[in-house]
Design a protein around this motif. Sequence first.
Motif, PDB file in Angstrom:
ATOM      1  N   GLU A   1      -6.005  -4.436   3.597  1.00  0.00           N
ATOM      2  CA  GLU A   1      -7.249  -5.114   3.223  1.00  0.00           C
ATOM      3  C   GLU A   1      -8.446  -4.179   3.350  1.00  0.00           C
ATOM      4  N   GLY A   2      -9.250  -4.135   2.302  1.00  0.00           N
ATOM      5  CA  GLY A   2     -10.466  -3.325   2.295  1.00  0.00           C
ATOM      6  C   GLY A   2     -11.686  -4.173   2.576  1.00  0.00           C
ATOM      7  N   TYR A   3     -12.848  -3.707   2.150  1.00  0.00           N
ATOM      8  CA  TYR A   3     -14.099  -4.426   2.384  1.00  0.00           C
ATOM      9  C   TYR A   3     -14.141  -5.770   1.656  1.00  0.00           C
ATOM     10  N   LYS A   4     -13.630  -5.816   0.417  1.00  0.00           N
ATOM     11  CA  LYS A   4     -13.772  -7.032  -0.387  1.00  0.00           C
ATOM     12  C   LYS A   4     -12.456  -7.581  -0.910  1.00  0.00           C
ATOM     13  N   ALA A   5     -11.428  -6.797  -0.857  1.00  0.00           N
ATOM     14  CA  ALA A   5     -10.136  -7.216  -1.410  1.00  0.00           C
ATOM     15  C   ALA A   5      -9.045  -6.335  -0.823  1.00  0.00           C
ATOM     16  N   LYS A   6      -7.829  -6.638  -1.223  1.00  0.00           N
ATOM     17  CA  LYS A   6      -6.694  -5.839  -0.781  1.00  0.00           C
ATOM     18  C   LYS A   6      -6.792  -4.450  -1.413  1.00  0.00           C
ATOM     19  N   GLY A   7      -6.641  -3.444  -0.590  1.00  0.00           N
ATOM     20  CA  GLY A   7      -6.738  -2.058  -1.021  1.00  0.00           C
ATOM     21  C   GLY A   7      -7.912  -1.377  -0.352  1.00  0.00           C
ATOM     22  N   THR A   8      -7.644  -0.256   0.289  1.00  0.00           N
ATOM     23  CA  THR A   8      -8.708   0.494   0.951  1.00  0.00           C
ATOM     24  C   THR A   8      -8.372   1.972   0.922  1.00  0.00           C
ATOM     25  N   GLY A   9      -9.384   2.781   1.144  1.00  0.00           N
ATOM     26  CA  GLY A   9      -9.196   4.220   1.167  1.00  0.00           C
ATOM     27  C   GLY A   9     -10.221   4.892   2.050  1.00  0.00           C
ATOM     28  N   PHE A  10      -9.897   6.090   2.483  1.00  0.00           N
ATOM     29  CA  PHE A  10     -10.753   6.856   3.382  1.00  0.00           C
ATOM     30  C   PHE A  10     -10.913   8.281   2.868  1.00  0.00           C
ATOM     31  N   ILE A  11     -12.072   8.837   3.121  1.00  0.00           N
ATOM     32  CA  ILE A  11     -12.296  10.263   2.979  1.00  0.00           C
ATOM     33  C   ILE A  11     -12.346  10.809   4.407  1.00  0.00           C
ATOM     34  N   VAL A  12     -11.431  11.708   4.703  1.00  0.00           N
ATOM     35  CA  VAL A  12     -11.304  12.276   6.042  1.00  0.00           C
ATOM     36  C   VAL A  12     -11.643  13.760   5.963  1.00  0.00           C
ATOM     37  N   LYS A  13     -12.507  14.210   6.850  1.00  0.00           N
ATOM     38  CA  LYS A  13     -12.858  15.624   6.924  1.00  0.00           C
ATOM     39  C   LYS A  13     -12.426  16.160   8.271  1.00  0.00           C
ATOM     40  N   GLY A  14     -12.084  17.443   8.292  1.00  0.00           N
ATOM     41  CA  GLY A  14     -11.670  18.033   9.551  1.00  0.00           C
ATOM     42  C   GLY A  14     -11.544  19.533   9.491  1.00  0.00           C
ATOM     43  N   THR A  15     -11.210  20.082  10.632  1.00  0.00           N
ATOM     44  CA  THR A  15     -10.909  21.504  10.742  1.00  0.00           C
ATOM     45  C   THR A  15      -9.411  21.645  10.973  1.00  0.00           C
TER      46      THR A  15
ATOM     47  N   ASN B   1     -10.114   5.021  13.253  1.00  0.00           N
ATOM     48  CA  ASN B   1     -10.203   3.592  13.521  1.00  0.00           C
ATOM     49  C   ASN B   1      -8.895   2.884  13.151  1.00  0.00           C
ATOM     50  N   GLU B   2      -8.818   1.635  13.542  1.00  0.00           N
ATOM     51  CA  GLU B   2      -7.592   0.854  13.359  1.00  0.00           C
ATOM     52  C   GLU B   2      -7.195   0.730  11.893  1.00  0.00           C
ATOM     53  N   LYS B   3      -8.159   0.569  11.009  1.00  0.00           N
ATOM     54  CA  LYS B   3      -7.870   0.415   9.576  1.00  0.00           C
ATOM     55  C   LYS B   3      -7.216   1.681   9.013  1.00  0.00           C
ATOM     56  N   LEU B   4      -7.738   2.849   9.372  1.00  0.00           N
ATOM     57  CA  LEU B   4      -7.139   4.105   8.922  1.00  0.00           C
ATOM     58  C   LEU B   4      -5.735   4.259   9.491  1.00  0.00           C
ATOM     59  N   LEU B   5      -5.546   3.910  10.739  1.00  0.00           N
ATOM     60  CA  LEU B   5      -4.206   3.986  11.335  1.00  0.00           C
ATOM     61  C   LEU B   5      -3.255   3.029  10.626  1.00  0.00           C
ATOM     62  N   ASP B   6      -3.743   1.854  10.192  1.00  0.00           N
ATOM     63  CA  ASP B   6      -2.922   0.921   9.415  1.00  0.00           C
ATOM     64  C   ASP B   6      -2.493   1.547   8.087  1.00  0.00           C
ATOM     65  N   VAL B   7      -3.421   2.231   7.425  1.00  0.00           N
ATOM     66  CA  VAL B   7      -3.101   2.892   6.156  1.00  0.00           C
ATOM     67  C   VAL B   7      -2.032   3.957   6.385  1.00  0.00           C
TER      68      VAL B   7
END
Length: 125
Positions: free
Chosen positions: A76-90, A3-9
């Motif tokens: 920007e995350g859900y409630k404030a500045k700062g966000t993170g993702f857990i990404v899984k893959g092969t 998604n766009e947020k992950l691409l921004d990160v």
Amino acid sequence: MLNEKLLDVLSHPADGAVSIVTNGDDGPHLVNTWNSYIVVTPDDKLLIPAYGFNKTERNLSVHNDVILSIASREIEGYKAKGTGFIVKGTTRFVKSGGDFDRMKERFSWVRAVLEITVTSAKQML
């Protein structure tokens, strides 16, 4: 999938650490890289240059699933500045071909490219 947020990160100029977790016969193994090193392909694969990653490569030759933690204090995350993702893959390690050559141009020290096909990306913050 990405998604766009992950691409921004991933594209933010302030570098953030990316943790890569694999599973081997002796349990989990962790290595790190920088978000600015990750290249996103048109088909949403993640390409990560590998200089070392020897144990990571051994683990992935047996269990090709990977988990990444990718975060930025600047997006920007859900409630404030700062966000993170857990990404899984092969995964697979690429040592020749177009993607390898493009990564070698950008990172002269690369010995292989860790290619990740994302199966899930969940925003955590």
